[in-house]
Design an enzyme around this catalytic site. Sequence first.
Site, PDB file in Angstrom:
ATOM      1  N   SER A   1       0.863  -1.183   0.000  1.00 10.65           N
ATOM      2  CA  SER A   1       0.000   0.000   0.000  1.00 10.65           C
ATOM      3  C   SER A   1       0.893   1.224   0.000  1.00 10.65           C
ATOM      4  O   SER A   1       2.053   1.155   0.434  1.00 10.65           O
ATOM      5  CB  SER A   1      -0.889   0.002   1.256  1.00 10.65           C
ATOM      6  OG  SER A   1      -1.470   1.276   1.483  1.00 10.65           O
TER       7      SER A   1
ATOM      8  N   TYR B   1      -1.985   0.026  10.660  1.00 13.14           N
ATOM      9  CA  TYR B   1      -1.918  -0.429   9.271  1.00 13.14           C
ATOM     10  C   TYR B   1      -0.551  -0.097   8.675  1.00 13.14           C
ATOM     11  O   TYR B   1       0.073  -0.938   8.014  1.00 13.14           O
ATOM     12  CB  TYR B   1      -3.034   0.236   8.463  1.00 13.14           C
ATOM     13  CG  TYR B   1      -3.147  -0.239   7.036  1.00 13.14           C
ATOM     14  CD1 TYR B   1      -3.385  -1.574   6.749  1.00 13.14           C
ATOM     15  CD2 TYR B   1      -3.049   0.658   5.970  1.00 13.14           C
ATOM     16  CE1 TYR B   1      -3.512  -2.014   5.435  1.00 13.14           C
ATOM     17  CE2 TYR B   1      -3.181   0.240   4.660  1.00 13.14           C
ATOM     18  CZ  TYR B   1      -3.401  -1.102   4.390  1.00 13.14           C
ATOM     19  OH  TYR B   1      -3.525  -1.524   3.096  1.00 13.14           O
TER      20      TYR B   1
END
Length: 228
Positions: free
Chosen positions: A122, A135
């Site tokens: 990501s 995250y």
Amino acid sequence: MRTVMITGASRGIGAALAALLAARGDRVLAVVRDPATAPEGTEAVAADLADPAALARALPALDRLDALVHCAGVASAGPVDGFSVAGWQRELNINLVAPAELTRATLPALRASRGHVVFVNSGVGLAAGPMWSVYGASKHGLKALADALRAEETGAVRVTTVYPGVTDTGMQRQLREDLSSAYDPTRAMSAETVAKTLEYVLDVPADAMVVDLRLTPPVPMPHPASKP
């Protein structure tokens, strides 16, 4: 025909890639919690990534594996003081420990075929802003795992990290809803677009390797924790 194992194959990018590869004739091993959710034309591998210690026992016997694609992931957003130890452990297990364990368990089969490991990371794995501590930490760790694996397996297994930006998936929509952030799907990539890019990465001839590849929509949406 290649044999490709894909995690997170029941939805989003993983499902799109599984369907794409199965349609062209690859043998696709779809790692899913519920076998009923495996895409048509794939072989379900029932496993819970939240329990990495049990992964090796869930895998079928494989002499060769051409590619392992880590698409599964969960994303939780919030301030550092909003996460419990259990919250940290769950996200790290699914996003980092499970990929490490699954890679470890399949390395002999990957080496046998001079295979390929692809980590779907990501943009948050490169730079984490406010609300992305958990995250971001898991995805930064995933980058470190990929970089170390690439160095260790030079000449034996190819290793690629792909960093998609905002992608129109159920997870993205839920995150925006949780953060009360505006969502415009026309400013997101489709899961199919990312899947086609992953297909390209897997199809690069054996005398080359994509190391890192970053994707972003031409006009991306603002970060969910930012002002529009």
